[in-house]
Design a protein around this motif. Structure first.
Motif, PDB file in Angstrom:
ATOM      1  N   ARG A  16      21.501  12.192  10.954  1.00 50.35           N
ATOM      2  CA  ARG A  16      22.474  11.942   9.888  1.00 50.35           C
ATOM      3  C   ARG A  16      22.066  10.743   9.036  1.00 50.35           C
ATOM      4  O   ARG A  16      22.174  10.768   7.799  1.00 50.35           O
ATOM      5  N   GLY A  17      21.572   9.688   9.705  1.00 51.09           N
ATOM      6  CA  GLY A  17      21.180   8.488   8.985  1.00 51.09           C
ATOM      7  C   GLY A  17      20.058   8.743   7.995  1.00 51.09           C
ATOM      8  O   GLY A  17      20.125   8.315   6.831  1.00 51.09           O
ATOM      9  N   THR A  19      19.132  11.693   6.757  1.00 50.15           N
ATOM     10  CA  THR A  19      19.584  12.644   5.747  1.00 50.15           C
ATOM     11  C   THR A  19      20.406  11.945   4.665  1.00 50.15           C
ATOM     12  O   THR A  19      20.158  12.130   3.464  1.00 50.15           O
ATOM     13  N   ASP A  20      21.361  11.127   5.091  1.00 50.22           N
ATOM     14  CA  ASP A  20      22.212  10.425   4.122  1.00 50.22           C
ATOM     15  C   ASP A  20      21.395   9.450   3.274  1.00 50.22           C
ATOM     16  O   ASP A  20      21.593   9.357   2.055  1.00 50.22           O
ATOM     17  N   PHE A  21      20.475   8.727   3.928  1.00 50.14           N
ATOM     18  CA  PHE A  21      19.678   7.732   3.207  1.00 50.14           C
ATOM     19  C   PHE A  21      18.800   8.395   2.148  1.00 50.14           C
ATOM     20  O   PHE A  21      18.769   7.973   0.986  1.00 50.14           O
ATOM     21  N   THR A  23      19.056  11.417   0.840  1.00 47.48           N
ATOM     22  CA  THR A  23      19.880  12.060  -0.193  1.00 47.48           C
ATOM     23  C   THR A  23      20.320  11.037  -1.229  1.00 47.48           C
ATOM     24  O   THR A  23      20.295  11.301  -2.442  1.00 47.48           O
ATOM     25  N   SER A  24      20.695   9.840  -0.752  1.00 51.43           N
ATOM     26  CA  SER A  24      21.133   8.790  -1.675  1.00 51.43           C
ATOM     27  C   SER A  24      20.002   8.315  -2.575  1.00 51.43           C
ATOM     28  O   SER A  24      20.243   7.767  -3.653  1.00 51.43           O
ATOM     29  N   LYS A  25      18.757   8.535  -2.142  1.00 51.00           N
ATOM     30  CA  LYS A  25      17.592   8.134  -2.928  1.00 51.00           C
ATOM     31  C   LYS A  25      17.103   9.255  -3.849  1.00 51.00           C
ATOM     32  O   LYS A  25      16.081   9.109  -4.523  1.00 51.00           O
ATOM     33  N   SER A  32      17.970  20.873   7.846  1.00 50.13           N
ATOM     34  CA  SER A  32      17.905  19.915   8.952  1.00 50.13           C
ATOM     35  C   SER A  32      18.070  20.668  10.253  1.00 50.13           C
ATOM     36  O   SER A  32      18.643  21.763  10.295  1.00 50.13           O
TER      37      SER A  32
END
Length: 209
Positions: A16-17, A19-21, A23-25, A32
């Motif tokens: 999750r970490g 993926t979220d990181f 995606t934010s970039k 996944s």
């Protein structure tokens, strides 16, 4: 278009970490997975530009996926994230054509840098890994005096995790010439012939170039 990526890790928080990181970039996370079989099937189906894989997962390890990708000529470039610091694991990663190899404790800090290298067809390996591997490759000040100016240029580029083809393009020479220089450098420095030895030596001594 943003880089397409598949991420696989059997640790939910890490999955999750990352993926979220990413995606934010602005990266395009197209799939996944929490196990190796699912990850490999996604790679075969979606053919992402990059797959970020935990080395140790149920059903199929990251190394096994990298080996299968190489064997089947899949276009996806593999980045491995791992707690492993063993030299034989690192050597296998090199043999299987892995483009990135970073330690889990530095994954969030390094993954964007790693991807920026990989999308340019350059390999990236955590500097921290070198400090755990092949400690006999530390340089002595006079070792650099054995190298020609051309060899020093090549070692500097190796320390920046550039591939032979990347070095050849930058220096406007053939890949065969780069490989010949690499062989000469290894002999002059007294390193063994493992594919990783010169890369580790260069990373350990990059402050001298």
């Amino acid at each position: 278009m943003s880089t397409s990526i598949v991420i696989a890790d059997d640790h939910p928080l890490m999955l999750r970490g990352l993926t979220d990181f990413l995606t934010s970039k602005g990266f395009n996370i197209v799939g996944s997975a929490a196990d190796g079989n699912t990850a490999y099937n996604l790679i075969v189906k979606l053919k992402p530009e990059i797959a970020i894989l935990d080395i140790r997962m149920p059903h199929k390890t990251g190394l096994e996926i990298a080996e299968a990708c190489k064997k089947n000529d899949l276009p996806t470039k593999v980045i491995l994230i791992t707690f492993d610091k063993e030299e034989d694991v690192y050597d296998q990663a090199i043999d299987f054509g892995v483009y990135g190899y970073i330690l889990k404790e530095f994954a969030i800090e390094e993954i964007e840098i790693c991807i920026s290298h990989v999308i340019k067809n350059e390999r990236y390996f955590s500097e921290e890994i070198a400090s755990y591997l092949n400690h006999n490759t530390h340089s002595k000040p006079n070792e650099l005096e054995k190298l020609t100016k051309s060899e020093l240029k090549i070692v500097k580029l190796i320390s920046e995790n550039k591939t032979s083809s990347g070095i050849a393009e930058e220096l406007s020479i053939s890949v065969r010439t780069v490989d010949k220089h690499r062989s000469n450098i290894v002999n002059k420095l007294g390193l063994d012939n493992k594919p990783t030895s010169l890369s580790i030596w260069a990373n350990l001594n990059k402050q001298h170039f």
